[in-house]
Design a protein around this motif. Structure first.
Motif, PDB file in Angstrom:
ATOM      1  N   TYR A  27       0.851  -1.179   0.000  1.00  0.00           N
ATOM      2  CA  TYR A  27       0.000   0.000   0.000  1.00  0.00           C
ATOM      3  C   TYR A  27       0.891   1.234   0.000  1.00  0.00           C
ATOM      4  N   ARG A  28       0.259   2.384  -0.031  1.00  0.00           N
ATOM      5  CA  ARG A  28       1.036   3.614  -0.071  1.00  0.00           C
ATOM      6  C   ARG A  28       1.633   3.926   1.288  1.00  0.00           C
ATOM      7  N   ASN A  64       3.032   9.470   0.436  1.00  0.00           N
ATOM      8  CA  ASN A  64       2.149  10.131  -0.516  1.00  0.00           C
ATOM      9  C   ASN A  64       2.902  11.077  -1.408  1.00  0.00           C
ATOM     10  N   ASP A  66      -0.192   4.824  -7.678  1.00  0.00           N
ATOM     11  CA  ASP A  66      -1.570   4.373  -7.500  1.00  0.00           C
ATOM     12  C   ASP A  66      -1.769   3.892  -6.058  1.00  0.00           C
ATOM     13  N   THR A  67      -2.158   2.614  -5.852  1.00  0.00           N
ATOM     14  CA  THR A  67      -2.435   2.183  -4.478  1.00  0.00           C
ATOM     15  C   THR A  67      -1.208   1.626  -3.761  1.00  0.00           C
ATOM     16  N   GLU A  92     -13.399  15.058  -9.287  1.00  0.00           N
ATOM     17  CA  GLU A  92     -13.836  13.801  -8.710  1.00  0.00           C
ATOM     18  C   GLU A  92     -15.247  13.925  -8.125  1.00  0.00           C
ATOM     19  N   GLN A 106     -18.509   5.139  -4.189  1.00  0.00           N
ATOM     20  CA  GLN A 106     -17.519   6.169  -4.480  1.00  0.00           C
ATOM     21  C   GLN A 106     -16.162   5.573  -4.836  1.00  0.00           C
ATOM     22  N   SER A 107     -15.812   4.468  -4.162  1.00  0.00           N
ATOM     23  CA  SER A 107     -14.495   3.901  -4.413  1.00  0.00           C
ATOM     24  C   SER A 107     -14.409   3.364  -5.839  1.00  0.00           C
ATOM     25  N   GLU A 158     -11.532  -6.844  -6.325  1.00  0.00           N
ATOM     26  CA  GLU A 158     -11.940  -6.107  -5.137  1.00  0.00           C
ATOM     27  C   GLU A 158     -10.789  -5.311  -4.530  1.00  0.00           C
ATOM     28  N   CYS A 159      -9.564  -5.685  -4.870  1.00  0.00           N
ATOM     29  CA  CYS A 159      -8.420  -4.933  -4.328  1.00  0.00           C
ATOM     30  C   CYS A 159      -8.334  -3.571  -5.009  1.00  0.00           C
ATOM     31  N   ASP A 186      -9.769  -4.124   2.246  1.00  0.00           N
ATOM     32  CA  ASP A 186      -9.659  -3.764   0.822  1.00  0.00           C
ATOM     33  C   ASP A 186      -9.729  -2.259   0.632  1.00  0.00           C
ATOM     34  N   ARG A 245      -6.826   0.364   1.780  1.00  0.00           N
ATOM     35  CA  ARG A 245      -5.726   0.698   0.864  1.00  0.00           C
ATOM     36  C   ARG A 245      -6.117   1.884  -0.030  1.00  0.00           C
ATOM     37  N   LEU A 246      -7.378   1.862  -0.472  1.00  0.00           N
ATOM     38  CA  LEU A 246      -7.832   2.947  -1.342  1.00  0.00           C
ATOM     39  C   LEU A 246      -7.957   4.246  -0.565  1.00  0.00           C
ATOM     40  N   ILE A 252      -6.214   5.119   1.971  1.00  0.00           N
ATOM     41  CA  ILE A 252      -4.878   5.645   2.241  1.00  0.00           C
ATOM     42  C   ILE A 252      -4.402   6.422   1.012  1.00  0.00           C
ATOM     43  N   LYS A 253      -4.718   5.873  -0.151  1.00  0.00           N
ATOM     44  CA  LYS A 253      -4.331   6.548  -1.391  1.00  0.00           C
ATOM     45  C   LYS A 253      -5.086   7.853  -1.535  1.00  0.00           C
ATOM     46  N   ASN A 254      -6.392   7.790  -1.312  1.00  0.00           N
ATOM     47  CA  ASN A 254      -7.206   8.978  -1.512  1.00  0.00           C
ATOM     48  C   ASN A 254      -8.416   8.934  -0.586  1.00  0.00           C
ATOM     49  N   GLY A 289     -10.887  10.491  -0.444  1.00  0.00           N
ATOM     50  CA  GLY A 289     -12.151  10.714  -1.134  1.00  0.00           C
ATOM     51  C   GLY A 289     -12.812   9.425  -1.584  1.00  0.00           C
ATOM     52  N   LEU A 290     -12.060   8.329  -1.580  1.00  0.00           N
ATOM     53  CA  LEU A 290     -12.620   7.071  -2.076  1.00  0.00           C
ATOM     54  C   LEU A 290     -13.369   6.318  -0.975  1.00  0.00           C
ATOM     55  N   VAL A 291     -14.032   7.048  -0.123  1.00  0.00           N
ATOM     56  CA  VAL A 291     -14.721   6.394   0.974  1.00  0.00           C
ATOM     57  C   VAL A 291     -16.167   6.095   0.573  1.00  0.00           C
TER      58      VAL A 291
END
Lengths: 546, 402
Positions: free
Chosen positions: A233-234, A237, A256-257, A390, A402-403, A432-433, B40, B43-44, B46-48, B50-52
């Motif tokens: 994962y990140r 940033n 990305d992720t 976005e 949203q994701s 799903e990841c 799952d 991870r998203l 953490i990246k952004n 806004g992706l909640v």
């Protein structure tokens, strides 16, 4: 035997080849691109995805630095959906020579790179996981770039301007004669293809040596291997560079992720470029040095390790990996070898792919005597036409999580409109990841030259998350049959090949949670589904279309 | 940005067993399940950030996913954390405000208890509450007692001083405002084992505050409780016991996991009541018990399962002579504290509990036993059976002698 006729043939589907194809198409020159594997499957897709600010080169190679910063500014405008403007840091560790810090600042000033020294406190605020013992920090306009998306968008735009593309097609012969060159190629099924053209552009990167040899021309490459490690994962940033002379393990890029620790540099023999592997000691070096930049990084899950080959061209006598110029090499073979219809474009960097394409297309136009001016510096790539909001898009797709909207938008920019339609099956999750939906997979398979699951991964990130294909592999294999691309038996073969490909990158980092995950994946595919027992039909002509 | 210490999501191997165990994902497609909402999506996020996903709100925090997880991922904590860190909160939410302040509502309710109880069961009032507060009219509310348990305890306090061994009782809001008899039963049981009960100053443990997103207020309560309890625990070496499985879980785990509070001073002293009784019984302090001759079905609350306390309760129940015990298949009752009191979740809550209600009816006991106060409300509303706390059943076996 399939026969085509066109003005230019571009060999190589990396960023340079894709960029050249697009540049030519925008100028109205009819062209076809041939790639032996998939778009961005070579060196383009095997780097750390850094949108260089040029600061890395500002001390030793001012020309590269200037090229980088000017392309950096252009790409931020034309390729918004392939780029994240994260910013970057150059940090000096206690064991590093503090002089380099000033040299870097000085070099950036000369190269017009907007770098500035920031306080350690500010650096730690920007990047809290950073080593707290750093002595100084410089902020630079680094960013990240997704090479797969970049190359695929270039191809997409070229296709929309009339270009043709043949992936999984190997060039088998070059006949260079004035008044009409012939390129012979064969696809995976063994079909022979013959293309008559005015001009052949060799953009095959390190494989360019082989392409030239097909035409009886000698070109010497000095392949240098670079290995990288992907973290689950990140962890950061913002791009973190080590402020010292270029060396192994001196950068951590958030892509990305995930985050990537890069890179090593090892000279290898040209004969070995097809059988590259990451060495254990390279992984040790990357983890050790990564740990110095961001402590505890070695405790996080390593997803995979991979390596790429830098396409360094030897013009003069140098042979050492890091000392050979990484500059752009454009060769008009009519001057050098008397081959009228061949141009080779090599060297350079992912960062300068557009500039290289522009230079190549300029030369091509002057040789063909047609074509207009280069438009690639101003014309945005498909998906990046407007600034991407976005929030607006999330609102436009109410009802879809949203994701999913955010991830699809991140990957395809404004083309999200073609992907997330109001059809429920369009947002059924395949991966799903990384939140890849059936709609996105369908778009990629039908519009983006996807021939197998490995290609699909490059367009969508399927199988690139922590599970490395555990759950998405069989779902996406099924899609190829669902969409009528292949017969179900062929889908199983795609699945097998995809798992093998994922496995290759996991093997070097098989410990901890990654090992547990792999065991579970193995249990599903081997224990539950018995994929190892399936015998695949060897007849290559039998597996395709329904 | 993620702190590198807090990475349990990284251990997830995507086996998806948590989603199989999730009672909410089983009944509604609106919630994609703990795997996708937890590790799952983390991870998203953490990246952004806004992706909640808004679907996070459907998580009841029952923690069954964490029980199921073979990789020790703190899935429910991740979801709770994300829910309140990322999802937008309204400016003022009257319903959630009052529902989460069980102590405030309780203090008012106990003062005006006859009136409050009448109003809350008066149909037109319920309709109005449904319309204006989005509290489903079909829901029945717990009745308020007259006065507080703490006041009642004052009469018992003198006798407690005569015991050499003592324990601190964290009674929680439910005993204080809604069920005094559970408190007095506890005191009787403790006294019968030769243990005196002490009360210290306490505030609501914070479970409803966490569930409704009032994390700052929850932290304040946690700080108050930790300092008040640690005085008793660390100072005198006393055990802190609670008759509520969710309060116990919050004090012991959620304070540190979710609220970032340091509760090491009280961590080892906190025990759910049946564990404490189990230990006392083992030490030989088992009072004489009379046969109760009751057929009972036992329902294990989710939070007690997560706490690892179910076996102690079952062991205790098995020691009560004449108790014909049926242990129900482990199911979530669906109420999840304030969740089942909200109109938008009411149907999900009922659907989740359906399996449990059906099993209780099949077992057809005389009473149902469970450790959790809100499970009790849910079961009493949806079945015809009376629900008792294990401590009250034990108190019944002690007979009437004082």
């Amino acid at each position: 035997m399939e026969r085509y006729e066109t003005q230019a043939v571009v060999i190589g589907g990396g960023a340079t080849g894709a960029g050249t194809l697009r540049d030519l198409s925008l100028r109205g020159i009819k062209s076809i691109l041939i790639e032996k594997d998939d778009i961005a499957s070579g060196t383009t897709g095997r780097n750390h995805g850094l949108l260089h600010s040029g600061a890395r080169y500002a001390v030793k190679d001012l020309e590269s630095a200037r090229e980088c910063i000017s392309e950096n500014r252009i790409l931020k405008k034309i390729a918004r959906h392939c780029i994240e403007d994260t910013g970057g840091l150059f940090v000096t560790l206690p064991e590093d020579d503090p002089v380099y810090h000033n040299e870097l600042l000085e070099g950036c000033k000369i190269s017009d790179i907007n770098a500035r020294e920031i306080s350690i406190k500010e650096a730690l605020r920007l990047e809290p996981n950073l080593n707290h013992n750093i002595l100084s920090a410089i902020w630079v306009p680094d960013g990240t770039i997704d090479p797969f998306r970049l190359a695929a968008s270039n191809i997409l735009d070229a296709k929309e301007h009339g270009a043709g593309i043949l992936t999984h097609t190997m060039v088998t012969g070059l006949e260079l004669k004035s008044g009409g060159n012939i390129v012979r190629a064969a696809d995976e099924k063994g079909n022979q293809i013959e293309i008559r053209c005015d001009l052949v552009i060799n953009a095959a990167g390190v494989w360019g040596q082989h392409v030239c040899s097909l035409g009886g021309i000698e070109l010497k490459m000095f392949p240098s291997k670079g290995s990288m490690l992907i973290i689950d994962y990140r962890i950061n940033n913002i791009v973190v560079n080590r402020c010292r002379k270029p060396s192994d393990g001196d950068i951590i890029v958030p892509g990305d992720t995930v985050s990537l620790i890069g890179t090593t540099s090892r000279e290898i023999d040209y004969s070995r470029i097809e059988e590259l592997r990451v060495d254990d000691d390279e992984i040790d070096v990357l983890l050790e040095d990564g740990e110095k930049l961001i402590p505890n990084v070695s405790k996080t899950r390593a997803l995979r390790a991979y390596c790429g080959v830098r396409p360094l061209v030897a013009i003069s006598g140098e042979t050492m990996g890091r000392n050979i110029s990484r500059g752009i090499v454009l060769i008009d073979h009519s001057e050098r070898d008397g081959a009228e219809g061949l141009i080779t474009i090599a060297g350079g960097k992912l960062m300068t792919y557009r500039l290289m394409a522009e230079m190549t297309a300029d030369l091509a136009c002057s040789k063909l005597g047609t074509g207009g001016r280069c438009r690639t510096a101003k014309t945005p790539l498909p998906g990046s036409e407007k600034k991407i909001s976005e929030r607006k898009n999330v609102r436009a797709f109410t009802g879809i999580s949203q994701s999913v909207v955010g991830s699809t938008l991140y990957r395809h920019g404004l083309r999200v409109q073609d992907i997330l339609k109001r059809d429920k099956k369009n947002y059924r999750l395949i991966c799903e990841c990384e939140m890849v939906t059936e709609g996105e997979a369908e778009y990629a398979i039908k519009k983006l030259d996807v021939k197998n699951i490995i290609d699909l991964r490059r367009r969508t990130r399927i199988g690139m998350g922590p599970c490395q294909g555990e759950l998405c592999a069989y779902r996406s294999a099924g899609l190829f049959a669902d969409f009528g691309i292949y017969r179900p038996e062929k889908s199983i073969e795609l699945l097998y090949n995809f798992l093998e490909e994922r496995w290759k990158g996991i093997k070097p980092v098989l410990w901890g949670d990654g090992l547990r995950e792999s065991e579970f994946t193995y249990w599903i595919y081997e224990g539950l589904l018995g994929i190892g027992e399936i015998k695949f039909d060897d007849d290559p002509g039998d597996g395709d279309g329904v | 940005m993620i702190k590198l210490e807090n990475i349990s999501f990284d251990h997830c191997i995507k086996c998806t067993v948590c989603t199989i165990y999730c009672p909410v994902a089983r009944v509604t497609h609106l919630f994609p399940g703990p795997k996708q909402s937890g590790p799952d999506a983390e991870r998203l996020r953490i990246k952004n950030p806004g992706l909640v996903d808004e679907s996070l709100k459907y998580c009841t925090n029952c923690k069954r996913c964490e029980i199921a997880c073979p990789s020790d991922v703190r899935i429910a904590d991740i979801i709770q954390d994300a829910k309140w860190k990322y999802v937008k909160k309204g400016f003022f939410r009257p319903r959630d405000f009052f529902m989460s302040r069980t102590d405030l509502a309780g203090s008012l309710g106990t003062i005006f208890s006859p009136l409050a109880n009448f109003l809350f069961s008066f149909f037109p009032v319920k309709i109005l509450m449904d319309l204006f507060l989005k509290i489903p009219y079909k829901r029945s509310y717990p009745a308020y007692e007259r006065g507080t348990f703490r006041r009642k305890f004052k009469k018992l306090a003198a006798r407690q001083k005569t015991f050499e061994k003592k324990a601190v009782y964290f009674h929680g809001c439910y005993v204080n405002y809604n069920n005094h008899s559970l408190g007095t039963d506890l005191v009787r049981v403790m006294n019968a084992m030769g243990v005196g009960v002490e009360l210290v100053r306490e505030k609501c443990c914070g479970v409803p505050l966490i569930a409704n997103g009032y994390l700052e207020k929850a932290k304040k309560n946690a700080l108050f409780n930790i300092s008040s309890l640690s005085g008793a625990a660390a100072g005198k070496g006393l055990k802190i016991i609670s008759t509520s499985s969710s309060c116990t879980y919050a004090l012991k785990h959620e304070y540190s996991h979710l609220l970032d509070m340091d509760n090491t001073g009280i961590y080892n002293s906190i025990e759910y009541v049946t564990k404490f009784i189990f230990d006392r019984f083992e030490e030989g302090a088992r009072p004489p018990l009379r046969p109760v001759s009751i057929r009972a079905a036992y329902h294990s609350p989710c939070h007690l399962e997560r706490l690892g306390g179910v076996m102690y309760t079952i062991d205790l129940l098995k020691k009560i002579p004449g108790l014909d015990l049926i242990i129900l298949h482990s199911e979530c009752c669906g109420i999840s504290g304030t969740y089942g009191f909200k109109r938008e979740y009411y149907q999900i809550s009922q659907d989740v509990g359906y399996q449990l209600f059906r099993r209780i009816e099949e077992a057809d006991p005389e009473i149902v036993i469970t450790d959790c106060e809100t499970c009790r409300m849910q079961i009493e509303m949806n079945t015809k059976y009376r629900v008792m706390h294990p401590v009250s059943v034990l108190a019944m076996a002690l007979g009437d002698e004082r």
